[in-house]
Design an enzyme around this catalytic site. Sequence first.
Site, PDB file in Angstrom:
ATOM      1  CE  LYS A 153      -5.425   2.084   2.584  1.00 42.87           C
ATOM      2  NZ  LYS A 153      -4.281   1.391   3.221  1.00 42.87           N
ATOM      3  CE  LYS A 213      -7.038  -1.206   2.530  1.00 45.72           C
ATOM      4  NZ  LYS A 213      -5.678  -1.701   2.844  1.00 45.72           N
ATOM      5  CG  ASP A 238      -1.984  -1.063   1.184  1.00 46.31           C
ATOM      6  OD1 ASP A 238      -1.734  -2.130   0.594  1.00 46.31           O
ATOM      7  OD2 ASP A 238      -3.076  -0.832   1.752  1.00 46.31           O
TER       8      ASP A 238
END
Length: 308
Positions: free
Chosen positions: A208, A244, A145
Amino acid sequence: ELGWISKVYVNRPAVVRHAEQIKKWKTVKGNWQAAWLLKAVTCIDLTTLSGDDTPSNVQRLCFKAKHPIREDLLKALDMHDKGITVGAVCVYPARVSDAVNTLKAAGCNIPVASVAAGFPSGQTPLESKLTEIRLAVEYGAREIDIVISRSLVLTGQWEGLYEEIRLCRAACGEAHMKTILATGELGSLANVYKASMIAMMAGSDFIKTSTGKEVENATFPVGVVMMRAIKEYYWQTGYKVGFKPAGGIRTAKEAITWLMLVKEELGVEWLTPELFRLGASSLLGDIEQQIFYHVTGSYALQHELAMA
């Protein structure tokens, strides 16, 4: 393809109005609710990102990841043999080895995700970001991430943003890359859309919303804009990019609403751990509490649910 984003306009009042309607959606009840909640569990990135993380609390988190819902509750729902686990365990790079070794010892194939690239601020030199990514992969992380440099968005340096994300993608190697946009710090919904597009063009497997450390994290207006970008990118390229939301998602009802929104905007095919994740640390406790209530008719006491 800067032409994709050069004339982007986001109707903010319409997006906000749509988001208010989303909040009023009626939630499902009974067995339907239990089914949606179990689906949500399989999409959770169970996360610990604290300065006081130790090998022992990461091991405990990994055990919870493998057994997210008490066995007797799953048996009552006839779901005990379906292999329900969370989508991934997410930790800092220094704790990746602890998580990998624990899950391996437990005979579990849950992927370990690691935040990297100057998380959460992104205010580190690009060389440091790339080194951190490579180390996390070397330690065994299968998902990375990364966090973008917000300044590149705020100053309109789209080619620079593309190049930074492209280099991060290369550093990830075989690992999946989720690109954190930190939407609460991008200034406008138009910037959120543009950053989403650039991140996907540069090879992101997921986009995300947040690090969870910003003042404003995952919100429905931002979610709608990012999902519309994902849809547009899919129409243009045929390539599916995951979504996400992360930060501030704490209740079972919120989780179901996010699942419903993904279903409405992107379709049922996105409701899998391969294309949808929920970034959360405390959400699982509330989901297990709601399933306990569904099965028994009463809420669990604090000691009855591990890590609740």
